[in-house]
Design a protein around this motif. Sequence first.
Motif, PDB file in Angstrom:
ATOM      1  N   HIS A   1       4.852  86.584  67.458  1.00  0.00           N
ATOM      2  CA  HIS A   1       4.720  86.659  68.913  1.00  0.00           C
ATOM      3  C   HIS A   1       4.219  88.046  69.309  1.00  0.00           C
ATOM      4  N   ARG A   2       3.714  88.128  70.540  1.00  0.00           N
ATOM      5  CA  ARG A   2       3.012  89.340  70.966  1.00  0.00           C
ATOM      6  C   ARG A   2       3.853  90.620  70.848  1.00  0.00           C
ATOM      7  N   ASP A   3       5.031  90.597  71.392  1.00  0.00           N
ATOM      8  CA  ASP A   3       5.846  91.821  71.373  1.00  0.00           C
ATOM      9  C   ASP A   3       7.329  91.443  71.309  1.00  0.00           C
ATOM     10  N   ALA A   4       8.158  92.475  71.243  1.00  0.00           N
ATOM     11  CA  ALA A   4       9.587  92.248  71.008  1.00  0.00           C
ATOM     12  C   ALA A   4      10.225  91.432  72.129  1.00  0.00           C
ATOM     13  N   GLU A   5       9.778  91.666  73.354  1.00  0.00           N
ATOM     14  CA  GLU A   5      10.391  90.972  74.486  1.00  0.00           C
ATOM     15  C   GLU A   5      10.079  89.477  74.440  1.00  0.00           C
ATOM     16  N   GLY A  17       8.867  95.449  65.517  1.00  0.00           N
ATOM     17  CA  GLY A  17       8.590  96.880  65.423  1.00  0.00           C
ATOM     18  C   GLY A  17       7.890  97.279  64.144  1.00  0.00           C
ATOM     19  N   GLU A  18       7.041  98.268  64.298  1.00  0.00           N
ATOM     20  CA  GLU A  18       6.237  98.811  63.206  1.00  0.00           C
ATOM     21  C   GLU A  18       7.098  99.237  62.009  1.00  0.00           C
ATOM     22  N   GLU A  19       8.311  99.761  62.307  1.00  0.00           N
ATOM     23  CA  GLU A  19       9.140 100.287  61.212  1.00  0.00           C
ATOM     24  C   GLU A  19       9.656  99.174  60.289  1.00  0.00           C
ATOM     25  N   LYS A  20       9.465  97.916  60.719  1.00  0.00           N
ATOM     26  CA  LYS A  20       9.908  96.794  59.873  1.00  0.00           C
ATOM     27  C   LYS A  20       8.753  96.204  59.043  1.00  0.00           C
ATOM     28  N   ALA A  21       7.528  96.677  59.295  1.00  0.00           N
ATOM     29  CA  ALA A  21       6.349  96.002  58.732  1.00  0.00           C
ATOM     30  C   ALA A  21       6.357  95.970  57.204  1.00  0.00           C
ATOM     31  N   GLN A  22       6.713  97.086  56.587  1.00  0.00           N
ATOM     32  CA  GLN A  22       6.695  97.142  55.124  1.00  0.00           C
ATOM     33  C   GLN A  22       7.764  96.209  54.538  1.00  0.00           C
ATOM     34  N   ARG A  48       4.087  91.314  66.622  1.00  0.00           N
ATOM     35  CA  ARG A  48       2.855  91.692  65.919  1.00  0.00           C
ATOM     36  C   ARG A  48       3.024  92.952  65.096  1.00  0.00           C
ATOM     37  N   ALA A  49       3.790  93.922  65.649  1.00  0.00           N
ATOM     38  CA  ALA A  49       3.954  95.193  64.941  1.00  0.00           C
ATOM     39  C   ALA A  49       4.666  94.968  63.603  1.00  0.00           C
ATOM     40  N   ALA A  50       5.668  94.112  63.591  1.00  0.00           N
ATOM     41  CA  ALA A  50       6.415  93.857  62.350  1.00  0.00           C
ATOM     42  C   ALA A  50       5.607  93.024  61.367  1.00  0.00           C
TER      43      ALA A  50
END
Length: 259
Positions: free
Chosen positions: A10-14, A207-212, A243-245
């Motif tokens: 989904h687009r973002d966290a919200e 969130g980006e910090e979860k991507a890896q 998307r960031a994750a």
Amino acid sequence: MTGVPTVIVHRDAELLAQAVAARLITRLVDTQAARGSAHLVLTGGTVGIATLAALAGTAARDAIDWRALDIWWGDERFLPTGHPERNETGARQALLDHVDVDPARVHPMPGPDSGMTAEEAADAYAVELAKAARPEDHGPVPSFDVLLLGMGPDGHVASLFPGQPAVYEEERPVVAVHGSPKPPPTRVSLTFPALRAAREIWVVAAGEEKAQAVRMALSDAGPFQVPAAGARGRQRTLFLLDRAAAHKIPPSLGRIASP
Ligand SMILES: O=C(O)[C@H](O)[C@@H](O)[C@H](O)[C@H](O)COP(=O)(O)O
């Protein structure tokens, strides 16, 4: 472990929290229609609590028969009842205080105010789970209909942290955790055998910090190093991401659900 996870982005966290809340309503209503009642396992963490708040804010939440729902936790921070850092407290404030749950079917993990040690609290929770299990269930815990899991940047789920003793537990469904790298250090957690009793596991991460960690959890990483890689439901596993994750997973794997 069963099946390959389905990844939905989904687009973002919200929007992710809103979409997971909507999905929960459908799933719980379907389960209650089929079986009369349902078992839901909650998680702590930012997206987990945001999902519960989104659920509380949706008029369609009234479609769920809240009194025919057993509510469990995948893990708990070993802090006294009512402590603001307890996953239970967050869930009550975000959702449970606003819906007509049956208090007898809400199953928080005991804290130190119970007079128990974390080990005793884990054992007591295992007894409570065993009481709710039916002969048709796969072992001493109920077949959870939906088990929600947040995920840390290190790939932990519930309080199963990479390389820690709890990830190697293959017998007991609940254990005490000491020296957690995420505060507070003492926790109580379901183990892999209990998680894998779930019909569906939904890993929710933003969130980006979860991507890896997301990429590793969907690769052939081992569950001892990346616990989310071992979180697989008996019938279905969903990775519900923003998307960031999701941005480090191969595009072929993710289904974009929101423009
Ligand atoms: O007690 C906890 O903190 C959790 O149950 C934990 O497993 C959490 O779900 C993840 O750490 C993700 O948390 P965030 O969404 O806040 O990153």
